[in-house]
Each structure stands twice: as C-alpha cells, then as structure tokens.
Design an enzyme around this catalytic site. Structure first.
Site: not given
Length: 269
Positions: A178-180, A184, A211
């Site tokens: 979800g926030d790659l 991260n 992303m």
C-alpha cells in the site's frame, strides 16, 4: 525534547540522552533508543498504531520479512530495529520480487480493508467495494482529490469515469503493501531485510508495482523474480500511479504538481 520524545522516554524508562531522531519519518516522528542489553528499538508515533501493528504481524505471519513488533501503547509503536545497508543490488532486487509475489499471493475476498487508515493527513477510506474500478475511482482517486482545487478535481473525475473500461472488474484481491517505495524497503547483504510502514488493503497487485516504479527503478532481477504481468499493465500503470502522486501533492505541495499533470495527460485528461 518534543512531547512525543518525552512520552517515549517515560514509557520505556530511559533518559532523553538515549533517544535519537531517525532520518525520514516524513509522516510521523520516529526515534531510536538503545536498551541496556544493547538491543535497538524504534519508536513511532501516530493515531494508527494498533492498525499498523496488526498489518506488520500479518506480513510476518505469511513469511514476508518485516520489523518485529515489540509493543504498542496507544499512540506509540515499538519495533525491533532491522539492520540494513541500503544496497539495492541485483540479488537484493530478486529477493524483493520474490517476497512481493508471496505477499500478492495472499488473497482476500473483496477489495478494501476491515478498518480505515491514513497516510499522514490523507485519509484512506477502506470500505469494501465489490467492483475494483469503483473502489479505485471512489475510495482512492476522487476521495484524495476532493480537497484540491477545482481544475484538479475535474480532471481526476474524468479519469474516474473511464476506469470501468481501463481496469479489470474483479482481479484477484491481492494483499497490498500500500505504500511501496524503496524508503519502505530495507535490504542487507543482498537480500530483503524488511518491508516497513505498510498501509495494507486488498486490491489489484499492480497497485504496488505501479508505485514502486513511480519513484524507483527495479532491476531486471526484480521482474524475473516477481514473474510475468497481465497484458496491458503499462496502460493501467498511469491510473495506479495517479493515486500516490495525488497523495504527494497534498502532503508535500506544488513540487508534485508536474507529476500529477503528466499522469493525467497520459490518461487523456
């Protein structure tokens, strides 16, 4: 000392001289402290502590490397520090591809997540939606653009209206990070050490890939390890990249306007 640092110092029983602010932490304050036995712990702040802890535990339960949760205390999340060297070698990219494939093979029954979440001040409406194009249109694009100026909103709404023809109606509901992006992703010794800072939900696996390729350039070994993609991935990628671009426009301002404008233009608006 910030209020968060004071809270962490009191919670773990260390003096402020033992707390070190870590680089990054754009969306929340992140501190490092060393315990008397030599172990290092990372303390993160924010309102979604219990949700992030649950996501991290889920990743660990399916065998995806992540930061072990040491404890959660209202607005403080304590994580074991994961040593990393930041060297994204071909072997490291291959390891990342393998782990991401494993993550995406963990399927849900629908699109969304049991609870809502947020990326900084950008709320994520995770209510389950049976149609994937509608989830992406309403829960991600339109919702994120709703506080932007009218010209942005209208262009995003035109993209949303075309998603039924662009995106698959019911792709496998993959578990997403979800926030790659590489900020991260922790690597060490040519392997993935941990995926951190998740914002999980179930959706089309291409969201994570989009992303990752918006902000970084995975090596060939990543794609070989991850496996083949469905035809038309390059066409759908702009629609998926538009969401993180909008998030960055909201969080970090006009420096991301060019990125958003480019993606909207690629989508014909």
């Amino acid at each position: 000392m910030t209020a968060f640092a004071q809270r962490v110092a009191e919670l773990v029983g260390v003096g402020k001289e033992h707390l070190e602010r870590l680089a990054g932490g754009d969306l929340s304050e992140v501190l490092l402290f060393r315990r008397p036995d030599g172990r290092c712990t990372v303390a993160k702040g924010g309102p979604g502590v219990s949700t992030e802890a649950a996501m991290l535990r889920l990743l660990a339960s399916i065998g995806v490397p992540t930061a072990p949760v040491e404890g959660e205390h209202q607005d403080v999340l304590l994580l074991e520090r994961v040593e990393n060297d930041g060297v994204f070698s071909p072997k490291a990219w291959a390891s990342i591809g393998e782990a991401l494939r494993q993550l995406h093979e963990h399927l849900g029954e629908g699109f969304g997540w049991p609870v809502d979440y947020a990326l900084g001040s950008v709320a994520l409406d995770n209510r389950e939606t049976p149609s994937w194009p509608r989830f992406w249109a309403e829960r991600r694009l339109i919702a994120t653009a709703s506080v932007l100026d009218r010209p942005w909103r209208e262009r995003v709404e035109r993209v949303a209206a075309m998603l039924d023809d662009l995106l698959p109606a019911k792709p496998p509901a993959a578990l997403l990070h979800g926030d790659l992006w590489t900020g991260n992703i922790l690597v060490a010794g040519g392997r993935l050490a941990a995926l951190i800072d998740p914002a999980c939900y179930h959706g089309h696996a291409e969201v994570d890939l989009a992303m990752l390729t918006l902000f970084d350039t995975p090596g060939d070994s990543f794609w070989e390890s991850y496996g083949s993609l469905e035809p038309g991935w390059e066409v759908r990628r702009s629609a998926y990249q538009l969401f993180p671009a909008l998030v960055h426009l909201r969080l970090f301002g006009a420096s991301y306007a060019g990125m958003v404008d480019r993606l909207l233009a690629e989508l014909g608006t």
